[in-house]
Design an enzyme around this catalytic site. Structure first.
Site, PDB file in Angstrom:
ATOM      1  N   TRP A 203      22.066   8.120 -31.514  1.00  0.00           N
ATOM      2  CA  TRP A 203      20.779   8.618 -31.008  1.00  0.00           C
ATOM      3  C   TRP A 203      19.652   8.230 -31.971  1.00  0.00           C
ATOM      4  O   TRP A 203      18.533   7.937 -31.543  1.00  0.00           O
ATOM      5  CB  TRP A 203      20.848  10.144 -30.853  1.00  0.00           C
ATOM      6  CG  TRP A 203      19.560  10.769 -30.422  1.00  0.00           C
ATOM      7  CD1 TRP A 203      19.153  10.992 -29.142  1.00  0.00           C
ATOM      8  CD2 TRP A 203      18.493  11.247 -31.249  1.00  0.00           C
ATOM      9  NE1 TRP A 203      17.908  11.581 -29.131  1.00  0.00           N
ATOM     10  CE2 TRP A 203      17.477  11.743 -30.415  1.00  0.00           C
ATOM     11  CE3 TRP A 203      18.296  11.308 -32.628  1.00  0.00           C
ATOM     12  CZ2 TRP A 203      16.291  12.296 -30.897  1.00  0.00           C
ATOM     13  CZ3 TRP A 203      17.119  11.852 -33.113  1.00  0.00           C
ATOM     14  CH2 TRP A 203      16.132  12.340 -32.251  1.00  0.00           C
ATOM     15  N   HIS A 204      19.967   8.225 -33.267  1.00  0.00           N
ATOM     16  CA  HIS A 204      18.925   7.941 -34.258  1.00  0.00           C
ATOM     17  C   HIS A 204      18.474   6.488 -34.237  1.00  0.00           C
ATOM     18  O   HIS A 204      17.375   6.189 -34.710  1.00  0.00           O
ATOM     19  CB  HIS A 204      19.403   8.313 -35.662  1.00  0.00           C
ATOM     20  CG  HIS A 204      19.346   9.783 -35.921  1.00  0.00           C
ATOM     21  ND1 HIS A 204      20.365  10.636 -35.532  1.00  0.00           N
ATOM     22  CD2 HIS A 204      18.393  10.567 -36.475  1.00  0.00           C
ATOM     23  CE1 HIS A 204      20.032  11.870 -35.865  1.00  0.00           C
ATOM     24  NE2 HIS A 204      18.840  11.865 -36.427  1.00  0.00           N
ATOM     25  N   GLY A 205      19.290   5.601 -33.762  1.00  0.00           N
ATOM     26  CA  GLY A 205      18.847   4.210 -33.722  1.00  0.00           C
ATOM     27  C   GLY A 205      19.960   3.266 -33.350  1.00  0.00           C
ATOM     28  O   GLY A 205      21.147   3.592 -33.485  1.00  0.00           O
TER      29      GLY A 205
ATOM     30  N   PHE B 257      12.914   6.943 -33.528  1.00  0.00           N
ATOM     31  CA  PHE B 257      14.195   7.396 -32.962  1.00  0.00           C
ATOM     32  C   PHE B 257      14.073   7.881 -31.532  1.00  0.00           C
ATOM     33  O   PHE B 257      13.262   7.655 -30.820  1.00  0.00           O
ATOM     34  CB  PHE B 257      14.783   8.516 -33.799  1.00  0.00           C
ATOM     35  CG  PHE B 257      15.008   8.127 -35.228  1.00  0.00           C
ATOM     36  CD1 PHE B 257      15.387   6.831 -35.554  1.00  0.00           C
ATOM     37  CD2 PHE B 257      14.799   9.020 -36.249  1.00  0.00           C
ATOM     38  CE1 PHE B 257      15.577   6.461 -36.881  1.00  0.00           C
ATOM     39  CE2 PHE B 257      14.986   8.668 -37.571  1.00  0.00           C
ATOM     40  CZ  PHE B 257      15.369   7.393 -37.880  1.00  0.00           C
TER      41      PHE B 257
END
Lengths: 462, 291
Positions: free
Chosen positions: A325-327, A462
C-alpha cells in the site's frame, strides 16, 4: 493545458484557500444543503489544483460506491455482487494508477529470464493521495455490506464525506460510520474545538516545516551518495534522523488536518499516539498510523481469520499488503514482511511482557530504526549494503556519528526534546493558560522563519 | 479565554513575532528559492519584441548580461533547461522577425537527462492561476526568507550585525541575467566529478549535435540569425565534459550556423561565470552581434 502544483498545507496557495474557506464557512454551514455543496466545491478545488482531472477520478470511484451502497440495501440477494463490484472498481483504479508500471517492470524482468522481449512500461501519473481516497471509499461500501451503517441516499452528503479536503490526500483515513453522522448534524465548532484546532494546526505546522523539513536534506544526501557511508554508526544516526523525519512529516500533516477539521466542527480520527514510546511492535502499531492499521485490522486481518483461526497467515498477508500500500517497490513489501516477522516473534515469545520495560523499549527502537532504513532505501540492494554496516559492530565508531555533522545531531536532539515535551505537557487537552497564545504564535512564526527544505509531505506519494 | 479570542490572540502573537523576525532577518544575498516570481516573469516576457534572445541552462543566465548587448535583449536561460524543440520554440516566440537567437550550448543541456527532468517544462506546465499567484506573491518570499542555523546563533547572541546590509551573493537583473558576486576558483574537482559521472551515464555525441543543428537550421531558414556559443568553464570541468569545442564548432559551422568563440573567463564553481567574466564575455558577444 496542464494544471499546477499540489496545494500543500505549507504553501501560500493553501493559506489563501484556507482564509477564503473559513471566512465563508460560517455562512454556508447554516444552509442544510448549501454546506455540502460548499464543502464539495472547496474540496474539489483543493484536490484539483494539482491536476484538473483528479476530482473526476474521485467522482468516478465515488459514484460506484454510492450506487453500490444503495444497491446493497435494495437488493439483499445480490449484495455480495455489488460489494465485489465496488471493491474491484476501487482496486482497479489503484492498480492502474499505482501498480501498473511496477507490475510491467517485474513482468519484463521475468520475460528477460526466458529471453523474451519486454512490454512497454506504462508511464502513468500517480494521483496524489489515491491510496487514502480509495480506502476511505472502500470502507463505506464494506460497512454498508456488513450492516454497520445505513447507506446515505444523499449524494451531496456522500461526496462531502468522500472529498472532505483536510484528510483528503494524506489521511487520517476516515470511516463513514464516524464522519457521516457528524456531517449530517454539523453544529458551529465549540470553543474547545476552536482551541484544540489552533493547537493542532500550530504544532503540526512546526513539526512539518521546522523539524521534518530540516532533517530531510541530511537523510536525502546520505541515501543519494553513490557509495553508502562506511560506518555503521553513521547509518544508525541517519536511520534515527529518518525515523523522526517521517514521524513529524506525517503526524504534522495529520495534526494540521485534525486542526482544520476542528474548525469546520468535525472530530477527525487520530492517527498517532507517541509511537516511539511503544514497547514491542503490537503496541507500536496501535500508536503509528492508527487510521491505516485499524483499516487493515477491520477489513483484511479479521476477515482472514484474525488471531483465532489462521493467525500467522492473516498477519503476514495483512502486513505484506500494508507494505505494498505504501508504494510500488519491493522495499515497501519487504518492510511489511519485516514487521510481520517482528510481530510473529513477539506473538510467539511475548517478550515485551517478560523483559525489563526500558530494555524492551531499546530493543523496539533498534528494530524500528532498521526497518526505517529499509523503508527509505531506494532498493533492496542498497538496504543490504546499509544493513551490513548497521549490523557489523566493527564499523561502529564515534567518528561515524560525528561524520553526520553537528547540525544534524542538533536537529536530532531538538526532535527528541520536542517529542518528550509534548508527552509531559499533555498538550492536547490541558486548560488554556494566559501565555499560551504567545507560545502558539511563536510556533507559527518559527515555522515560517526556521522552515527547512523538505517541501512536499512524504505520505503524499502513498 | 474563549475559542475566538484564543485564535485571534495566537495569530496576533504570530504576526508580532514574525514581524520582528522579518525586521531582523539577515540582509545577505538572495537565492533562486526566494525569487520564484523571477522565473515566471521571464517565462511570461512579451512575445515578438526582442532583438536578441539567449537560450540555455544556468550557465547561460549567469554568463550573458543582455543589458550589454545591442538592441532589446532577453536572457531566456532556465536552470537545467534542455535545448529541445519545445523550449527553443518558446524562446523564439519572444524574438521579433529577423532577430538573433543566441544558443549557449552546454553538454548537460543536450542530454536525455535534461530532457527527462525538464525544469522549464515543469514551470510552463503550471496553470495560469498558479503562476499568477506565485508571481504576485514573490516579494513576500524575500520577507519570509528562512534563517540559517548560524544566523539564528548570531541573532541569539544579539548580533546587530545581522541588520547591516550585506552585498548580495547574487543579483537578479530584469533582463534575465543573474550576476554572481562569489569569488572565482581555479579548479572545481567536485563539480568535475559530478559532470563526469552524469555524462558517463548520459553521453553527448554526434546524434545529439545533429538534433540540435537540425532544430536550429530550421530557424535560420525562417529568417532568424542563429549564433551558437559555449561559455567558458574551468579546465577540469571542460576535461570532465569530454565534448571537444573545436569539433563542436566544426559541426555548427558546417550546417551554416554562426559560431561565437567566447573569450576565456573565470568561474566561481567550475561551471558558472563570475559576474565580471560574464560581462567581459557579453561585451565580446555584443561586438560580434553588431558586426
Amino acid at each position: 493545458m496542464e494544471w499546477g502544483r499540489t496545494m500543500l498545507f505549507n504553501s501560500l496557495e493553501f493559506l489563501l484557500f484556507g482564509a477564503v474557506f473559513f471566512a465563508l464557512w460560517p455562512a454556508f454551514r447554516r444552509l442544510p444543503r448549501g454546506r455540502f455543496v460548499f464543502l464539495i466545491v472547496a474540496s474539489f478545488l483543493f484536490f484539483g489544483w494539482a491536476k484538473w482531472w483528479y476530482p473526476l477520478l474521485l467522482i468516478g470511484n465515488g459514484l460506484i460506491d454510492y450506487a453500490a451502497g444503495l444497491a446493497i440495501e435494495r437488493h439483499p440477494d445480490r449484495r455480495k455482487q455489488w460489494l465485489i463490484l465496488s471493491i474491484v472498481g476501487n482496486l482497479l483504479t489503484l492498480g492502474v494508477f499505482k501498480y501498473a508500471g511496477f507490475a510491467v517492470t517485474n513482468l519484463n524482468h521475468m520475460l528477460g529470464w526466458f529471453g523474451a522481449g519486454g512490454l512497454p512500461v506504462p508511464d502513468i501519473i500517480l494521483p496524489i493521495g489515491i491510496s487514502f481516497t480509495t480506502f476511505t471509499s472502500m470502507s463505506y461500501t464494506i460497512d454498508v455490506y456488513r450492516g454497520v451503517i445505513k447507506p446515505t441516499r444523499d449524494p451531496l452528503l456522500f461526496f462531502a464525506f468522500l472529498a472532505l479536503f483536510p484528510p483528503l490526500i494524506a489521511g487520517p483515513i476516515q470511516r463513514a460510520r464516524a464522519l457521516l453522522p457528524q456531517l449530517e448534524t454539523l453544529t458551529p465548532p465549540s470553543s474547545d474545538h476552536t482551541i484544540r484546532g489552533m493547537r493542532w494546526f500550530a504544532v503540526g505546522f512546526f513539526k512539518k516545516t521546522v523539524l521534518a523539513d530540516n532533517l530531510a536534506p541530511f537523510v536525502a544526501a546520505a541515501y543519494a551518495a553513490p557509495e553508502p557511508a562506511s560506518s555503521g554508526s553513521t547509518w544508525w544516526v541517519i536511520a534515527a534522523l529518518y525515523a523522526f523525519q517521517i514521524y513529524f512529516d506525517f503526524s504534522g500533516y495529520s495534526d494540521i488536518a485534525r486542526g482544520l477539521g476542528s474548525w469546520i466542527g468535525l472530530d477527525l480520527a487520530p492517527n498517532f499516539e507517541q509511537p516511539y514510546h511503544a514497547v514491542g511492535f503490537r503496541e507500536f502499531w496501535q500508536r503509528w498510523h492508527i487510521s491505516l492499521s485499524s483499516w487493515f485490522r477491520d477489513y483484511v486481518y479479521i476477515p482472514l481469520g484474525g488471531s483465532r483461526t489462521h493467525p500467522g497467515r492473516a498477519l503476514w498477508v495483512t502486513f505484506l499488503l500494508s507494505g505494498l500500500w505504501h508504494g510500488a517497490n519491493w522495499t515497501f513489501v519487504a518492510w511489511g514482511g519485516m514487521h510481520a516477522a517482528l510481530l510473529q516473534i513477539e506473538r510467539w515469545t511475548r517478550w515485551p511482557d517478560r523483559v525489563w520495560r526500558p530494555l524492551g523499549w531499546v530493543l523496539t527502537i533498534v528494530a524500528l530504526l532498521l526497518s526505517w532504513a529499509l523503508f527509505r532505501s531506494n532498493s533492496i540492494l542498497q538496504f543490504g549494503q546499509i544493513a551490513a554496516r548497521m549490523l557489523d559492530p566493527r564499523t561502529w565508531d564515534v567518528a561515524g556519528i560525528t561524520a553526520v555533522g553537528g547540525k544534524a545531531l542538533l536537529w536530532l536532539g531538538l526532535c527528541v526534546v520536542f517529542e518528550f515535551a509534548l508527552r509531559w505537557r499533555g498538550w492536547e487537552l490541558r486548560p488554556v493558560r494566559r501565555w499560551e497564545p504567545a507560545m502558539i504564535g511563536g510556533l507559527l512564526a518559527t515555522a515560517v522563519y526556521l522552515r527547512g527544505e523538505g517541501g512536499a509531505f512524504i505520505y503524499f506519494q502513498f | 479565554m474563549n475559542g475566538r479570542a484564543f485564535v485571534l490572540s495566537s495569530l496576533a502573537a504570530a504576526l508580532v513575532i514574525g514581524g520582528a523576525l522579518a525586521v531582523f532577518r539577515p540582509a545577505t544575498g538572495e537565492s533562486e528559492d526566494v525569487r520564484p516570481g523571477y522565473w515566471i516573469e521571464k517565462l511570461q516576457a512579451p512575445e515578438r519584441v526582442f532583438d536578441i534572445v539567449i537560450v540555455g541552462d544556468s550557465r547561460a543566465y549567469r554568463g550573458v548580461d543582455p543589458a550589454l548587448l545591442p538592441g532589446r535583449a532577453l536572457n531566456f536561460g532556465f536552470s537545467g533547461a534542455a535545448l529541445d524543440p519545445h523550449y527553443v520554440h518558446t524562446a523564439v516566440q519572444k524574438l521579433r522577425r529577423g532577430g538573433s537567437l543566441v544558443v549557449a550550448v552546454s553538454p548537460h543541456s543536450l542530454t536525455a537527462r535534461a530532457r527527462e527532468a525538464n525544469a522549464f517544462d515543469a514551470l510552463q506546465a503550471r496553470h495560469a492561476a498558479d503562476l499568477a499567484l506565485t508571481r504576485w506573491a514573490s516579494p513576500a518570499y524575500a520577507w519570509t526568507r528562512p534563517y540559517t542555523m548560524s544566523q539564528v546563533a548570531a541573532l541569539a547572541r544579539g548580533r546587530a550585525a545581522l541588520l547591516a546590509p550585506a552585498s548580495p551573493a547574487e543579483t537578479f537583473h530584469s533582463g534575465g541575467f543573474v550576476a554572481s558576486a562569489r569569488p572565482s576558483v581555479a579548479s572545481a574537482p567536485e563539480t568535475a566529478r559530478v559532470y563526469a559521472e552524469m555524462l558517463e551515464a548520459h553521453p553527448v555525441g554526434e546524434r545529439e549535435i545533429m538534433d540540435l543543428t537540425y532544430l536550429l537550421t530550421g530557424y535560420l531558414a525562417g529568417g532568424y540569425r542563429v549564433v551558437v556559443l559555449r561559455l567558458p568553464v574551468s579546465p577540469d570541468v571542460l576535461e570532465a565534459e569530454r565534448l571537444d569545442s573545436a569539433w563542436l564548432r566544426e559541426q555548427i559551422v558546417g550546417t551554416g550556423l554562426e559560431w561565437f568563440e567566447c573569450p576565456p573567463g573565470d568561474t566561481y564553481d567550475g561551471s558558472h561565470l563570475t559576474a565580471d567574466s560574464a560581462r567581459e564575455v557579453t561585451g565580446a558577444l555584443g561586438r560580434f552581434l553588431a558586426e
